[in-house]
Design a protein around this motif. Structure first.
Motif, short mmCIF file in Angstrom:
data_model
loop_
_atom_site.label_atom_id
_atom_site.label_comp_id
_atom_site.label_asym_id
_atom_site.label_seq_id
_atom_site.Cartn_x
_atom_site.Cartn_y
_atom_site.Cartn_z
N MET A 1 0.83 -1.24 -0.01
CA MET A 1 -0.03 0.04 -0.01
C MET A 1 0.82 1.27 -0.18
N LYS A 2 0.69 2.26 -0.80
CA LYS A 2 1.23 3.44 -1.02
C LYS A 2 0.82 4.36 0.32
N ARG A 3 2.11 4.97 0.56
CA ARG A 3 1.89 5.85 1.52
C ARG A 3 1.94 7.35 1.27
N HIS A 4 0.96 8.03 1.80
CA HIS A 4 0.75 9.26 0.91
C HIS A 4 1.18 10.36 2.15
N LEU A 6 0.33 14.06 2.97
CA LEU A 6 -0.21 15.20 2.70
C LEU A 6 -0.27 15.58 0.96
N THR A 261 -4.93 20.34 2.35
CA THR A 261 -5.57 19.68 3.32
C THR A 261 -7.15 19.79 3.26
N ARG A 263 -8.56 19.31 0.03
CA ARG A 263 -8.84 18.10 -0.53
C ARG A 263 -8.75 16.56 0.07
N ASN A 264 -7.86 16.52 0.83
CA ASN A 264 -7.66 15.57 1.66
C ASN A 264 -8.65 15.25 2.66
N LEU A 265 -9.25 16.37 3.36
CA LEU A 265 -10.46 16.17 4.17
C LEU A 265 -11.43 15.82 3.65
N ASP A 267 -12.04 14.47 0.55
CA ASP A 267 -12.06 13.13 0.07
C ASP A 267 -11.64 12.05 1.07
N SER A 268 -12.60 11.89 2.30
CA SER A 268 -12.66 10.97 3.19
C SER A 268 -13.91 10.88 3.83
N HIS A 270 -14.78 11.71 6.61
CA HIS A 270 -15.08 12.78 7.45
C HIS A 270 -15.67 13.95 6.50
N ILE A 301 -11.99 24.72 10.99
CA ILE A 301 -11.22 24.58 9.90
C ILE A 301 -10.86 25.83 9.31
#
Lengths: 440, 264
Positions: A1-4, A6, A261, A263-265, A267-268, A270, A301
Motif C-alpha cells: 500500500m502506497k503511503r501518502h 499530505l 488539506t 482536498r484530503n479532508l 475526500d475522506s 469525514h 478549519i
C-alpha cells in the motif's frame, strides 16, 4: 500500500516545487528590471499574486463552510481580522525586542485547545445532554482561566524565549517568528471560532449568517478601538511598523498546503460527513452523522484558514487599517466562491486570481482616477450576471488535476460478476428491476 | 421472543395540537409490523420520535430494554435503528457510492488527522470501506451505477438506494416510511419482494408505514391502525380489514354501518 504524506504522490510535489521556482525566477529577474520580466514579475505583479494567494486561502475556508458544509457564514472576515492583528502584534513586538506577544499567543492557543478538549469531554461524560448556553458558559469560564494562566506564564517565560531565539541570526529568527506567529494566529482564530460556534452553529441557515455577520462587525469595532488596550495597534489611525515578511514562497506554500488539506479532508469519510450536512441535514442525522460535531469541524478549519490568511496579509503590506476589515469588504470572499463555484476548490483558486487581476489591473484601467468606489458597482453587476447566466459558478462542483477526489474502480470480485450479469441482462432485456438474488 | 421496541403512553404535542396521544406499540424480534392510518394520523410523528428527530413530550421508548428518549438521533442510528423517509431524502448531488459510504461513516475507523495526512492506515481503511460498499451495492444491483448522481436515478431506483443506504448503517430495526408512495403496481410488486428479501438476509425487524393496502395486507404479520394520534385497532390483516373502527376512519361512518370491508 502506497503511503501518502499530505498529497497524492511525488509527481504533485515535484510540480509544486517547479512552479514555485519558476515563479521565483521570474520575480528575481523582474526585480532587476529586465524587460518582459518586469511586466509579469515586477514588484507590483508580485504583490497582486500574493494578494491572490491570500484571498484564495480565506475563500477556501469560506467555501469549506458554505460551499461544502452549507453553513452561510459572513464571519470569516472577522477571523481574518483577528488573525491579522494577532500575528502583526507578535512580529511587531518581536521587532522591538519583546518576545511576550509570541509567548502569549502560542500559550493561549495551546491552553485553550486543551481546555476546550477537557470541557468537551467533561460535558459528554458527566452531563450527557446540556443546552448550548450552559455549555457556552462553561467554555467562557474555561477561556478566562486559560487567558489568565497564559498571562502569568508569559511574564515568567518571555525573557527566556527571547534569549533562545536571540541566538539565531536576525533574519532567520524573523522568518521563524513569522511562521510561528502565523500558525498561532490561525490557531487563535480556530479556537475562537470554536467558542463562537458553540451557541451559534445551532442556528441554521440565515440566522447563522446574521449572527456571524455580527462577529465581523464586532471585530471591525474592536480594531478601530484597539489602541485602548494595545497602544501599538493605533486603532483607527492604522497600525504601522509591521515587518514585511510575506514573500512569494510563503504565500505559495500556505496556499498549496491549505488546498491539499481541504482536498484530503473532503475526500475522506469525514469530508463526506461534512458534505452530507449540506445535502440534507435530517438525512445525515438519520444516517448516524453527528451533525453538530461536523459543522463545528468545518467551521473551525475554515476559520483557521481565515486567520492564516490574515497573518499573510498583515505581513505583506506592513500596514493594517481597520477599514480593510469593514463589512463591505467581507463580501469579497463570498463573491469569489460564488463566482468560482460553491463546492469547488479549483474554482475558488481560479476565481481568486481572477479577482486580483480585475482589482489591480482591469478596474484601475477602465475606471476614471478617483473612481475606485465604483468597484462596488462592478462586483454586484458581475454577481448578477453570473447568477443569471451560470448559477453553479465558473466551475460548479468540479475539480481539476490533483484536487479531484479519488475515483474507486469496482472491487475485483464484482468486475467479473458484473460482466456476467450484463450478459444475462442482454439475454432477457428489461429484467433488471430486481436485485439478482431476488430475481430467481 | 425478545422485545425489540416497546413504546408506552407516548405523547407528542405541537403547541396545543396533540399529534400523538397515549400511543403504545411493541415489536418483537424478526417481526414485520404495519402502521397504517389516514393522512395526518401521526404515523410519521411516531417514526420521528423513535429516531430522535422530535423530542418526546412524555412517555417512554425502549429499544432492547434501554430507554432511548432524549438520545440524539445519530446515536440512535448507531444503536441500530435506521429509517427511510416518506419523501425520498437521498443526498441528491452525491454519487450512489457516496450516499451509501456516508451511512458507513461510523465504521470508517480513522480520524480526521489520518485523512489529512493520508496515512497508510487511512488508505487501507478507505479501500476496505469502499469495497464493502460496492459489494453491498451489488446486493441491490446498484453497483454498476456507483458513479451516478443520486438525483439522476429513476424513481424506483432512488427508493431502492434509500433502503440500501438505511441498511448500510447495519440496523437491527428498520423503519420504512411509505416506501411504495408514487409507485406503479409492478414496482410495488418488486418492492414487496425486496422487503421480504432484506428481512431474511439482514435478519431485520421492520416497522412499515404504508397507504397501499395491497402491500400492507399481504406482507405484514400484525397491523396497528392510528387515527388522530391514537391507536384505534390492532391485529392481523384479516382482523383489521373487517374492524368497524378502521373502516370508519378510512371510509366514513355510513360505510362502517353497512359493513363494507376494507379493500385488500
Amino acid at each position: 500500500m502506497k503511503r501518502h504524506v499530505l498529497g497524492q504522490d511525488l509527481r504533485f510535489w515535484l510540480l509544486a516545487i517547479v512552479v514555485m521556482l519558476v515563479a521565483q525566477g521570474i520575480f528575481f529577474l523582474g526585480d532587476r528590471d529586465i524587460p518582459i520580466f518586469n511586466l509579469v514579475g515586477g514588484p507590483f505583479a508580485k504583490r497582486v499574486i500574493i494578494s491572490a494567494c491570500t484571498i484564495s486561502i480565506v475563500s477556501l475556508g469560506l467555501n469549506l463552510i458554505y460551499g461544502f458544509n452549507g453553513q452561510f457564514s459572513l464571519g470569516q472576515w472577522g477571523f481574518y481580522a483577528l488573525g491579522a492583528y494577532a500575528a502583526a502584534d507578535v512580529t511587531y513586538r518581536w521587532n522591538i525586542g519583546d518576545a511576550s506577544g509570541l509567548v502569549f499567543v502560542v500559550l493561549v492557543v495551546a491552553l485553550l485547545a486543551v481546555t476546550y478538549g477537557l470541557i468537551g469531554r467533561l460535558i459528554r461524560r458527566s452531563f450527557g445532554f446540556m443546552d448550548e448556553m450552559s455549555k457556552f458558559t462553561l467554555y467562557l469560564i474555561g477561556t478566562a482561566m486559560a487567558v489568565v494562566v497564559s498571562l502569568i506564564l508569559t511574564r515568567l517565560l518571555h525573557g527566556v524565549v527571547g534569549a533562545i531565539f536571540g541566538i539565531l541570526p536576525a533574519t532567520l529568527s524573523m522568518q521563524l517568528v513569522f511562521l510561528i506567529a502565523t500558525l498561532a494566529a490561525a490557531g487563535l482564530a480556530a479556537v475562537f471560532s470554536y467558542l463562537f460556534g458553540q451557541p451559534v452553529l445551532k442556528l441554521g441557515g440565515d440566522y447563522f449568517g446574521i449572527a456571524s455577520w455580527g462577529l465581523t462587525m464586532v471585530m471591525f469595532v474592536l480594531a478601530n478601538n484597539a489602541d485602548r488596550v494595545f497602544p501599538e495597534m493605533k486603532g483607527s489611525r492604522g497600525m504601522i511598523g509591521i515587518p514585511v515578511v510575506t514573500d512569494w514562497p510563503w504565500a505559495y506554500l500556505f496556499l498549496v498546503l491549505v488546498a491539499l488539506t481541504m482536498r484530503n479532508l473532503l475526500d475522506s469519510s469525514h469530508g463526506r460527513a461534512v458534505i452530507s450536512i449540506r445535502e440534507d441535514e435530517t438525512a445525515a442525522k438519520a444516517m448516524g452523522i453527528d451533525t453538530t460535531q461536523y459543522k463545528t469541524l468545518a467551521f473551525v478549519i475554515g476559520s483557521f484558514f481565515a486567520g492564516l490568511a490574515g497573518s499573510l496579509y498583515a505581513h505583506q503590506e506592513g500596514f493594517l487599517h481597520p477599514s480593510t476589515f469593514n463589512f463591505i469588504k467581507s463580501f469579497d470572499p463570498l463573491i469569489i466562491i460564488v463566482f468560482g463555484g460553491l463546492g469547488s476548490i479549483t474554482g475558488t483558486i481560479v476565481a481568486s486570481f481572477g479577482w486580483a487581476m480585475v482589482l489591480f489591473y482591469i478596474l484601475p484601467s477602465i475606471l476614471p482616477a478617483g473612481g475606485e468606489g465604483w468597484r462596488f458597482v462592478v462586483y454586484p453587476l458581475a454577481l448578477l450576471l453570473i447568477m443569471l447566466l451560470r448559477q453553479q459558478g465558473l466551475l460548479g462542483g468540479t475539480e481539476w488535476g490533483f484536487l479531484k477526489p479519488t475515483r474507486w474502480s469496482l472491487a475485483k470480485k464484482l468486475q467479473s460478476q458484473t460482466k456476467a450479469t450484463e450478459k444475462a441482462a442482454d439475454a432477457q432485456a428489461g429484467a433488471g428491476v430486481l436485485p439478482p438474488e431476488v430475481a430467481r | 421472543m425478545t422485545m425489540v421496541l416497546r413504546m408506552a403512553s407516548l405523547n407528542k404535542y405541537f403547541g396545543g395540537l396533540r399529534a400523538c396521544c397515549d400511543f403504545d406499540l411493541t415489536l418483537e424480534e424478526g417481526e414485520l409490523q404495519g402502521l397504517i392510518g389516514p393522512n395526518g394520523a401521526g404515523k410519521t410523528t411516531v417514526f420521528n420520535m423513535v429516531t430522535g428527530l422530535y423530542a418526546v413530550s412524555s412517555g417512554s421508548i425502549e429499544y432492547y430494554g434501554r430507554n432511548i428518549v432524549g438520545v440524539p438521533p445519530h446515536e440512535i442510528t448507531q444503536m441500530g435503528i435506521a429509517r427511510t423517509f416518506q419523501n425520498i431524502r437521498l443526498f441528491p448531488n452525491l454519487s450512489v457510492l457516496d450516499n451509501v459510504r456516508i451511512a458507513y461513516h461510523f465504521h470508517a475507523g480513522y480520524g480526521v488527522s489520518d485523512s489529512i495526512w493520508r496515512s497508510g492506515h487511512f488508505s487501507d481503511k478507505e479501500r476496505e470501506l469502499t469495497e464493502r460498499t460496492q459489494e453491498f451495492l451489488a446486493v441491490f444491483n446498484l453497483h454498476t451505477r456507483q458513479d451516478e448522481i443520486a438525483r439522476n436515478l429513476p424513481y424506483g431506483e432512488q427508493r431502492r438506494l434509500e433502503i440500501a443506504r438505511a441498511l448500510a448503517a447495519e440496523p437491527k430495526l428498520l423503519l420504512l416510511d411509505e416506501p411504495a408512495a408514487g409507485m406503479n403496481p409492478a414496482e410495488v410488486g418488486s418492492l414487496m419482494e425486496l422487503i421480504h428479501f432484506i428481512r431474511d438476509r439482514f435478519k431485520l425487524t421492520i416497522l412499515l408505514i404504508e397507504h397501499q393496502m395491497r402491500l400492507v395486507m399481504s406482507i405484514c404479520e400484525r397491523i396497528t391502525v392510528m387515527d388522530f394520534g391514537e391507536v384505534i385497532a390492532r391485529g392481523t390483516p384479516n382482523e383489521i380489514q373487517n374492524h368497524p373502527k378502521v373502516i370508519e376512519a378510512y371510509l366514513g361512518r355510513t360505510a362502517a354501518l353497512r359493513g363494507a370491508p376494507l379493500a385488500g
